[in-house]
Scaffold this active site. Structure first.
Site, mmCIF file in Angstrom:
data_model
loop_
_atom_site.group_PDB
_atom_site.id
_atom_site.type_symbol
_atom_site.label_atom_id
_atom_site.label_comp_id
_atom_site.label_asym_id
_atom_site.label_seq_id
_atom_site.Cartn_x
_atom_site.Cartn_y
_atom_site.Cartn_z
ATOM 1 N N ASP A 117 -0.394 -6.274 -14.154
ATOM 2 C CA ASP A 117 -1.145 -5.175 -13.819
ATOM 3 C C ASP A 117 -1.142 -3.791 -14.381
ATOM 4 O O ASP A 117 0.005 -3.155 -14.466
ATOM 5 C CB ASP A 117 -0.803 -4.682 -12.412
ATOM 6 C CG ASP A 117 -1.544 -3.486 -11.752
ATOM 7 O OD1 ASP A 117 -2.582 -3.224 -12.371
ATOM 8 O OD2 ASP A 117 -1.088 -3.197 -10.620
ATOM 9 N N ASP B 185 -3.316 -0.906 -9.771
ATOM 10 C CA ASP B 185 -3.979 -1.048 -8.568
ATOM 11 C C ASP B 185 -3.472 -2.188 -7.877
ATOM 12 O O ASP B 185 -3.864 -2.482 -6.521
ATOM 13 C CB ASP B 185 -5.410 -1.223 -8.695
ATOM 14 C CG ASP B 185 -5.812 -2.579 -9.477
ATOM 15 O OD1 ASP B 185 -4.951 -3.130 -10.057
ATOM 16 O OD2 ASP B 185 -7.102 -2.753 -9.601
ATOM 17 N N ASP C 269 -4.799 -7.810 -14.523
ATOM 18 C CA ASP C 269 -6.137 -7.540 -15.192
ATOM 19 C C ASP C 269 -6.066 -8.131 -16.562
ATOM 20 O O ASP C 269 -4.858 -8.437 -16.964
ATOM 21 C CB ASP C 269 -6.576 -6.148 -14.955
ATOM 22 C CG ASP C 269 -5.152 -5.013 -15.169
ATOM 23 O OD1 ASP C 269 -4.585 -5.355 -16.396
ATOM 24 O OD2 ASP C 269 -5.027 -4.143 -14.454
ATOM 25 N N ASP D 97 -13.720 -26.046 -13.845
ATOM 26 C CA ASP D 97 -13.545 -26.117 -12.382
ATOM 27 C C ASP D 97 -14.173 -27.354 -11.705
ATOM 28 O O ASP D 97 -15.350 -27.435 -11.882
ATOM 29 C CB ASP D 97 -13.656 -25.000 -11.623
ATOM 30 C CG ASP D 97 -13.234 -24.924 -10.336
ATOM 31 O OD1 ASP D 97 -11.906 -25.163 -10.140
ATOM 32 O OD2 ASP D 97 -13.811 -24.728 -9.320
ATOM 33 N N GLU E 52 -10.913 -30.330 -15.007
ATOM 34 C CA GLU E 52 -10.189 -30.460 -13.781
ATOM 35 C C GLU E 52 -10.767 -31.738 -12.943
ATOM 36 O O GLU E 52 -11.938 -31.628 -12.137
ATOM 37 C CB GLU E 52 -10.435 -29.126 -12.724
ATOM 38 C CG GLU E 52 -9.385 -29.555 -11.504
ATOM 39 C CD GLU E 52 -9.775 -28.348 -10.326
ATOM 40 O OE1 GLU E 52 -8.969 -28.300 -9.515
ATOM 41 O OE2 GLU E 52 -10.875 -28.024 -10.213
#
Length: 520
Positions: A32, A36, A40, A205, A261
């Site tokens: 991070d 926050d 990211d 995915d 996947e």
């Protein structure tokens, strides 16, 4: 293959992905930078030198697109942008540029089975416009069929006008209708968008789930498997999608790839996805699912190597219990589990093909099993009303440094989006980097040794006679032995020990240990 050392240009000589080591970054939980409490893209960019030193060849970024985050970003509202939670397109471009400068390839997730219910297309569908982009059905007071969500509960949600829409996952993730040409065109354009920004490929995915059987027939009672004959999964029409995608990928320079996947019930079904004109690779979940057993390991290896050439091996990812805990029989801090995890890693890296690592496994992180109910965010936990724990336990933010949470994941004093255990102080990357006996040091040495060997080893695996609870395989001059039993066993003949998952003295291989041997 990519034999570039960190800081060197990427080699284009032969397909880099054939024997690459790919590191999965679950973006929300990696690093991070904004402060926050959520990981990211800038945080990931700053940690790229760590990954280059670790010795991986590529990174895979989980979804960072605009999303309501009902399923950790796998509910995509806009496939061509970055969610402000994770940064900007400029942050993404900077990450790709830095990764390439370090000799690292970049794969990004694409989610073609479903979108977010916040996607403009579905919002239009709610107004009665363009519903044929999704799968809607009429069922009266009952759903159109008996399909169940993989996240628990029915796979259908009814709208106020009486129609039902299909969601194989959360109700906020409506399934696309791939029988509509608009969907094909949309995703080809999405792929072009990211390819033009320099990505080296895609992780797809739910790659086996795009098409559903015409007529949407009921499943037999209690049958929700991934059988080839399923009306839900692995429909033959899906292969034409990947033929189109392969043509697009091949039209770009630099060996851009797609890895699927693909959950199937057999190695033969899996191999269909990696025919020469389809996907480059698909995940080998049979290896992940195998118990700690020499017999089970050999069965998966034999079945995998007997089908196709695009072999992959993976032990953990963001959807499953971390393998330290699986091998430790569910105990979160099992020394047995950690020993077996290290041995399994060494065995996996000895096999022909590519290996996929999940962030934090190089630190020996266990599953976090005591996350408070109020902190859990996985829709599996929410939809099952807490009867299923969900996947939050493998997604806890990484411990980088320091002695108290957030352990360098976020700036000091910031609370991460999932709580970190108080006893992770001994597992931080900072602490392990200075310990030559740490799991991090072991991963670095294993990946360094593998990189030195690759290109000199044949793809063929030869089995060497071994005790019942052990496994010994040879690839040219490399012999790998793993002891899954409870007693030490003799080492096979060798010239010298290259690397062990634990200390190996004399001529015996201890239980729960693997070793690499040089054999002329």
């Amino acid at each position: 293959m990519n034999t570039a050392a960190p800081g060197q240009p990427i080699s284009m000589e032969i397909p880099w992905w054939r024997d690459a080591v790919v590191y999965e970054i679950y973006v929300r939980s990696f690093a991070d930078a904004s402060g926050d409490g959520v990981g990211d893209l800038e945080g990931a960019r700053r940690r790229l030198p760590y990954l280059a030193e670790l010795g991986v060849d590529a990174i895979w970024l989980t979804p960072f697109y605009p999303s309501p985050m009902a399923d950790g970003g796998y509910d995509v509202a806009d496939y061509r942008d970055v969610d402000p939670l994770f940064g900007t397109l400029a942050d993404f471009d900077a990450l790709v540029a830095d990764a390439h400068a370090l000799g690292l390839r970049v794969l990004v997730d694409v989610v073609p089975n479903h979108s977010s219910s916040a996607h403009p297309w579905f919002q239009a569908a709610l107004r009665g416009e363009g519903r044929d982009r999704y799968i809607f059905g009429d069922g009266g007071d009952a759903p159109p069929n008996n399909w169940q969500s993989t996240f628990s509960g029915p796979a259908w949600t009814r709208l106020p006008d009486g129609q039902w829409y299909l969601h194989l996952f959360d109700s906020s993730q409506p399934d696309f209708n791939w029988r509509n040409p608009e969907v094909h065109a949309e995703f080809l354009d999405v792929l072009r968008f990211w390819l033009d920004r320099g990505v080296d490929g895609f992780r797809i995915d739910v790659a086996m789930g795009l098409y559903k059987a015409e007529g949407l027939p009921d499943l037999p009672p209690d049958d929700q498997s991934f059988k080839a004959a399923s009306p839900i999964w692995g429909r033959p029409e899906v292969h034409e999608v990947y033929r189109q995608w392969r043509k697009l990928l091949d039209s770009y320079p630099g060996e851009r790839i797609a890895v699927g996947e693909v959950w199937t019930d057999s190695a033969e079904d899996l191999a269909l996805y990696t025919r020469p004109d389809e996907l480059h690779q698909s995940f080998n979940f049979a290896w992940l699912e195998a118990p700690w057993s020499a017999t089970a390991f050999r069965k998966v290896i034999d079945e995998t190597l007997a089908t196709g050439e695009a072999h992959t091996w993976v032990l953990s990812n963001h959807d499953v219990v971390r393998h330290v805990t699986r091998y430790g029989e569910g105990l979160p801090h099992s020394t047995t589990g950690l020993a077996r995890a290290r041995a399994a890693l060494l065995t996996m890296l000895a096999l022909p093909g590519s290996a996929y690592l999940y962030q934090g496994e190089e630190l020996g992180l266990p599953e976090v099993t005591d996350i408070p109910a109020e902190a859990r965010q996985d829709p599996i936990f929410i939809r099952s009303q807490g009867s299923l724990p969900g996947r939050d336990g493998c997604r806890v933010p990484l411990p980088w440094s320091g002695t108290v949470a957030p352990y360098g994941f976020s700036p000091e004093g910031v609370t991460p989006w999932l709580p970190q255990p108080a006893d992770w102080v001994a597992l931080t990357a900072e602490r392990q980097a200075s310990d030559p006996g740490s799991t991090l040091a072991f991963y670095r040495q294993a990946l360094r040794t593998r990189r030195a060997l690759r290109g000199s080893l044949p793809d063929r695996v030869d089995w060497v006679e071994s005790p019942a609870d052990a496994l010994v395989l040879r690839r040219g001059s490399l012999t790998c032995a793993v002891n899954c039993g409870t007693e030490a066993v003799p080492l096979p003949p060798h010239e010298r020990v290259l690397l062990g998952s634990a200390p190996v003295d004399g001529h015996l291989l201890p239980p729960d240990t693997a070793v690499w041997l040089h054999t002329p």
